[in-house]
Design a protein around this motif. Structure first.
Motif, PDB file in Angstrom:
ATOM      1  N   UNK A 151       0.834  -1.211   0.000  1.00  0.00           N
ATOM      2  CA  UNK A 151       0.000   0.000   0.000  1.00  0.00           C
ATOM      3  C   UNK A 151       0.861   1.251   0.000  1.00  0.00           C
ATOM      4  N   UNK A 152       1.916   1.246   0.809  1.00  0.00           N
ATOM      5  CA  UNK A 152       2.791   2.424   0.835  1.00  0.00           C
ATOM      6  C   UNK A 152       3.438   2.651  -0.525  1.00  0.00           C
ATOM      7  N   UNK A 153       3.885   1.554  -1.141  1.00  0.00           N
ATOM      8  CA  UNK A 153       4.505   1.670  -2.451  1.00  0.00           C
ATOM      9  C   UNK A 153       3.507   2.151  -3.503  1.00  0.00           C
ATOM     10  N   UNK A 154       2.283   1.647  -3.412  1.00  0.00           N
ATOM     11  CA  UNK A 154       1.255   2.099  -4.360  1.00  0.00           C
ATOM     12  C   UNK A 154       0.968   3.582  -4.182  1.00  0.00           C
ATOM     13  N   UNK A 155       0.861   4.033  -2.922  1.00  0.00           N
ATOM     14  CA  UNK A 155       0.628   5.467  -2.678  1.00  0.00           C
ATOM     15  C   UNK A 155       1.797   6.295  -3.181  1.00  0.00           C
ATOM     16  N   UNK A 156       3.039   5.800  -2.953  1.00  0.00           N
ATOM     17  CA  UNK A 156       4.211   6.541  -3.430  1.00  0.00           C
ATOM     18  C   UNK A 156       4.235   6.622  -4.948  1.00  0.00           C
ATOM     19  N   UNK A 157       3.883   5.527  -5.597  1.00  0.00           N
ATOM     20  CA  UNK A 157       3.854   5.555  -7.068  1.00  0.00           C
ATOM     21  C   UNK A 157       2.778   6.495  -7.593  1.00  0.00           C
ATOM     22  N   UNK A 158       1.620   6.505  -6.897  1.00  0.00           N
ATOM     23  CA  UNK A 158       0.571   7.459  -7.307  1.00  0.00           C
ATOM     24  C   UNK A 158       1.054   8.893  -7.144  1.00  0.00           C
ATOM     25  N   UNK A 159       1.707   9.169  -6.009  1.00  0.00           N
ATOM     26  CA  UNK A 159       2.244  10.517  -5.809  1.00  0.00           C
ATOM     27  C   UNK A 159       3.307  10.837  -6.853  1.00  0.00           C
ATOM     28  N   UNK A 160       4.102   9.816  -7.179  1.00  0.00           N
ATOM     29  CA  UNK A 160       5.128  10.045  -8.197  1.00  0.00           C
ATOM     30  C   UNK A 160       4.499  10.354  -9.548  1.00  0.00           C
ATOM     31  N   UNK A 161       3.469   9.547  -9.908  1.00  0.00           N
ATOM     32  CA  UNK A 161       2.800   9.819 -11.190  1.00  0.00           C
ATOM     33  C   UNK A 161       2.154  11.198 -11.207  1.00  0.00           C
ATOM     34  N   UNK A 162       1.535  11.579 -10.063  1.00  0.00           N
ATOM     35  CA  UNK A 162       0.898  12.903 -10.015  1.00  0.00           C
ATOM     36  C   UNK A 162       1.946  14.003 -10.121  1.00  0.00           C
ATOM     37  N   UNK A 163       3.083  13.829  -9.414  1.00  0.00           N
ATOM     38  CA  UNK A 163       4.147  14.854  -9.492  1.00  0.00           C
ATOM     39  C   UNK A 163       4.748  14.909 -10.893  1.00  0.00           C
ATOM     40  N   UNK A 164       4.923  13.736 -11.509  1.00  0.00           N
ATOM     41  CA  UNK A 164       5.463  13.725 -12.882  1.00  0.00           C
ATOM     42  C   UNK A 164       4.508  14.404 -13.856  1.00  0.00           C
ATOM     43  N   UNK A 165       3.221  14.105 -13.678  1.00  0.00           N
ATOM     44  CA  UNK A 165       2.251  14.761 -14.564  1.00  0.00           C
ATOM     45  C   UNK A 165       2.236  16.263 -14.333  1.00  0.00           C
ATOM     46  N   UNK A 166       2.351  16.656 -13.039  1.00  0.00           N
ATOM     47  CA  UNK A 166       2.351  18.104 -12.745  1.00  0.00           C
ATOM     48  C   UNK A 166       3.576  18.775 -13.350  1.00  0.00           C
ATOM     49  N   UNK A 167       4.762  18.107 -13.242  1.00  0.00           N
ATOM     50  CA  UNK A 167       5.974  18.709 -13.805  1.00  0.00           C
ATOM     51  C   UNK A 167       5.979  18.648 -15.320  1.00  0.00           C
ATOM     52  N   UNK A 168       5.340  17.596 -15.879  1.00  0.00           N
ATOM     53  CA  UNK A 168       5.347  17.464 -17.337  1.00  0.00           C
ATOM     54  C   UNK A 168       4.328  18.370 -18.015  1.00  0.00           C
ATOM     55  N   UNK A 169       3.401  18.933 -17.242  1.00  0.00           N
ATOM     56  CA  UNK A 169       2.380  19.809 -17.842  1.00  0.00           C
ATOM     57  C   UNK A 169       3.052  21.062 -18.372  1.00  0.00           C
ATOM     58  N   UNK A 170       2.721  21.396 -19.618  1.00  0.00           N
ATOM     59  CA  UNK A 170       3.366  22.554 -20.264  1.00  0.00           C
ATOM     60  C   UNK A 170       2.607  23.846 -19.991  1.00  0.00           C
ATOM     61  N   UNK A 171       1.328  23.749 -19.731  1.00  0.00           N
ATOM     62  CA  UNK A 171       0.517  24.953 -19.531  1.00  0.00           C
ATOM     63  C   UNK A 171       0.001  25.000 -18.095  1.00  0.00           C
ATOM     64  N   UNK A 172      -0.296  26.218 -17.673  1.00  0.00           N
ATOM     65  CA  UNK A 172      -0.838  26.399 -16.323  1.00  0.00           C
ATOM     66  C   UNK A 172      -2.229  25.791 -16.202  1.00  0.00           C
TER      67      UNK A 172
END
Length: 781
Positions: free
Chosen positions: A193-214
């Motif tokens: 569960x911890x790993x799944x939550x960390x991966x979700x946070x990682x995916x969300x952070x990656x998507x946030x950083x990869x977003x080109x527009x505000x």
């Protein structure tokens, strides 16, 4: 995800294995064989002792992950044990088995620790034991093999304990290992569960950083906010569940306390009974201990024996008498059942014959009426003879011929006090009223066995009332008189439960006694005009007029926008006749006016009533096109007849038996029932109306034709079967359309009225030449 968690857990194990391998030399070949043999024996023993539910391998990827996790732990433990044994063999005498049995337990401690922390050297490992004197290795080989078979026991314990004790100890060890395995599984689940939550946070952070527009980043933030809101809702729901469970726990605690008190009470009662039993036993012992004279004892025994024999004889006599009486009662019961069945059949036959008699008499009176119409203008003795026959028919009561069975075809009043035969002044209408009463009685007698009795049985079994399709059908068929007050109270309560308050009716009466309402005078005038054919409102000693006055005054204070409108007295009177309680009648009137009928039905302009008349005309055109065309050609305005039907819910139009059936369904289903029955009345008499060609004859027939309806079952079938489909959506749409048109007409009328008043005010009151005004006339006098 699971593979990542497995790798995370395996990393410390590999480090621990590498560390143990680095600090210990490779054991010789003999030690290796011994370790393998011991591991094989231990695995077999564990497989035999473990429960079947633990031996079942998990399915899928979880099973594979758990097996992979368990293997490094097991290998590490064996390596540590083998290295230490090898060291002990190389440097000195073997270490005691008790220290060896403690090493696996210390080796298994990393299983319940945090796997994220790297494995370090166990600080609790005891230091190497000091060198001891050498002991020949030959004699120790056999005990050593035995201790290797059971590695968790020392050599001394292995010699002294029996096989059964060893099995018990091994079972305890298996239980301990099972608990550790369970904790490891829980640890794996938590890490997943911890790993799944960390991966979700990682995916969300990656998507946030990869977003080109505000905008994309803002959408991600909004998604997170929604997730937080959903989690908050789940937390609130869980909190509510927790509070509910706490409340239930409190209630259960109260129940437990009550049960404990009850148990304590029973225990006290039991203790009191035990004390009484002890006292009685003690008294009996004391009585038996006292010596009694032998003669007195023998005499008492003989008298009791003789009395017992007499009682046995009496009991046998009573048994014989009881058997005889039981047989007599059985025979009498059979005879009584046969007589009851025969009486029921005779009453049914009598009712049928009386119904036929009523029909014959009705046809006879109809024939007399037809002859009277035909021979009205002919001279001679025939009209006089016909008139005499009509008078005799009106004065003769068929009940005089049936006094022996106690059934009268025509009674003067019905169950609610209405005249069975209306008292018409016109002789022709009197004959028609008698025909109608006979037909009503005939239909009632014929339907008594076929319909009324099964219907009463169904109502008797319906103890609890709740909205359902069965209740709807029963209400449409009609409520028996004995169940109608209870059913009406329940129907009214459903309508006014949001308005009902305790003591409201008494407060309204107190206001009426304190000051006079403006509508009190009109109410007093209408009291004497309420149901002049009902004995409850015409008898001077009856209490119904006073009850009706109080109900109407209370309603005028309850609803100031309406106050009082002509027609409300009949609604309240019907409610009083059925419910008999004036407060229940008051709330029934409130339910009809304020919840069932549309608003402004009894306003000054009667807007909603006019709308319903136009809706009825549209429905007549749809359901009965022939009748509508026939009346339209003769310019007959049906609203002159039907307006009062809707205003008082047929109170002045239908006979009481049919009227109350209409009200049964009306209180449950609403105004749609009024439209159904209005259309059914015209359908019931459609052929008779189509035969009339003159508008005056049609108006004269429509004035009393509702009183000629005698078959309530036929009318109900037409209303709820022939008039289908009858959707409420269509009724609402027609009402809305006509409401809009009528309001536009009223606004136009108000404009015309305002223009007229303005014109009249601008001209002034001019007096024509040659006319004397009122002021001048007064001056001359």
């Amino acid at each position: 995800m699971r593979g990542s968690a497995t790798c995370i857990i395996r990393a410390p194990l590999r480090m621990l294995t590498t560390w143990t391998a680095s600090i210990s030399p490779v054991p010789p070949l003999t030690v290796r064989r011994t370790l393998r043999r011991r591991a094989l024996l231990k695995s077999r023993l564990l497989a035999e002792l473990l429960p079947s539910r633990l031996r079942r391998q998990p399915e899928g990827r979880d099973a594979a992950g758990l097996m992979l996790l368990a293997s490094p732990f097991r290998n590490t433990m064996y390596n540590i044990r083998g290295n230490k044994q090898a060291q002990a063999t190389a440097h000195g005498p073997p270490v005691e088995e008790s220290s060896q049995s403690a090493e696996p337990q210390r080796g298994e401690q990393p299983l319940i620790s945090d796997p994220s922390i790297p494995a370090e050297k166990d600080p609790e490992d005891p230091p190497k034991s000091a060198p001891r004197p050498c002991v020949p290795s030959g004699p120790m080989q056999k005990p050593k093999r035995q201790s290797n078979t059971f590695p968790f026991f020392s050599d001394g314990l292995a010699r002294s304990r029996t096989a059964q004790e060893k099995v018990v100890a091994l079972e305890q060890q298996v239980l301990m290992l099972t608990k550790e395995l369970k904790s490891q599984k829980e640890l794996v689940i938590i890490l997943h569960k911890a790993l799944e939550a960390a991966q979700q946070e990682k995916r969300a952070s990656s998507a946030y950083l990869a977003a080109t527009e505000d905008r994309d980043r803002l959408e991600l933030v909004r998604h997170k906010v929604r997730q937080i809101a959903e989690l908050n809702q789940r937390v609130e729901a869980l909190e509510q569940d927790r509070e509910r469970l706490v409340h239930e726990a409190g209630l259960r605690e109260q129940q437990v306390q009550a049960l404990q008190q009850h148990v304590q009470l029973l225990m006290d009662k039991n203790q009191a009974k035990q004390q009484v039993i002890c006292k009685l036993s003690q008294k009996l012992t004391e009585d038996l201990a006292q010596p009694q004279p032998a003669d007195a004892t023998n005499g008492d025994f003989l008298s009791q024996q003789e009395r017992l024999e007499h009682l046995k004889d009496d009991m046998e006599a009573y048994r014989t008498q009881n058997r005889f009486l039981n047989s007599e009662i059985h025979q009498v019961t059979k005879i009584w059942r046969k007589v009851a069945e025969k009486e029921k059949a005779l009453l049914t036959k009598c009712a049928y014959l009386q119904a036929r008699n009523c029909q014959v008499e009705s046809k006879y009176l109809a024939g007399l009426r037809r002859l009277q119409e035909v021979a009205g203008a002919e001279p001679g003795d025939f009209p006089e003879l016909l008139q005499q026959l009509v008078q005799e028919a009106l004065q003769w009561e068929a009940g005089e011929a049936s006094d022996s069975v106690g059934l009268s075809p025509v009674s003067e009043y019905d169950d609610y006090g209405f005249l069975t035969v209306p008292d018409y002044e016109v002789e022709d209408l009197k004959l028609l009223a008698k025909i109608q009463a006979l037909e009503v009685r005939s239909h009632h007698l014929l339907a008594l066995e076929a319909v009324e009795r099964p219907l009463r049985d169904r109502w008797a079994t319906l103890t609890e009332l709740m909205p359902s399709a069965e209740l709807k059908q029963l209400l449409r068929a009609g409520v028996p008189r004995e169940h109608r007050p209870r059913v009406w109270r329940w129907l009214v309560h459903r309508r006014v439960q949001h308005l009902h308050s305790l003591g409201c009716y008494q407060e309204l009466l107190a206001r009426g006694r304190a000051c006079e309402h403006p509508a009190a005078r009109q109410i007093e005038l209408d009291l004497n005009r309420t149901f002049p054919t009902n004995k409850h409102f015409t008898c001077p000693t009856s209490s119904f007029p006073d009850k009706l006055r109080r109900v109407l005054l209370a309603f005028s204070w309850q609803n100031p926008t309406i106050g009082y409108c002509q027609g409300l007295n009949r609604l309240a009177a019907i409610a009083l006749l059925v419910l008999e309680d004036e407060e229940s009648a008051f709330w029934c009137l409130v339910a009809i006016v304020e919840t069932i009928l549309p608003a402004e039905y009894y306003s000054k302009t009667l807007t909603a009533s006019q709308v319903d008349q136009r809706v009825l005309q549209d429905l007549l055109s749809e359901k009965l096109p022939r009748l509508t065309a026939h009346l339209g050609q003769r310019h007959v305005d049906l609203s002159l007849i039907t307006f009062n039907w809707f205003l008082v819910i047929f109170a002045d139009s239908l006979i009481s038996d049919i009227l109350l059936r209409v009200w049964d369904a009306f209180l449950y289903e609403g105004t749609k029932v009024v439209f159904r029955y209005a259309l059914a009345i015209f359908k019931y008499n459609e052929e008779a109306i189509l035969r009339l060609q003159d508008s005056l004859e049609i108006y004269q027939y429509l004035r009393f034709f509702t009183k000629t309806i005698c078959d309530s079952r036929k009318l109900t079938s037409i209303a709820f079967n022939d008039m289908n489909p009858f959707p409420m959506k269509q009724l609402r749409q027609l009402r809305a359309a006509h409401q809009e048109r009528l309001e536009a007409e009223l606004r136009e009328l108000e404009l015309l009225k305002a223009e007229y008043l303005e014109r009249r005010a601008s001209r002034g009151r001019a007096v024509p030449e040659g006319c004397v005004s009122e002021d001048e006339g007064e001056g001359d006098s």
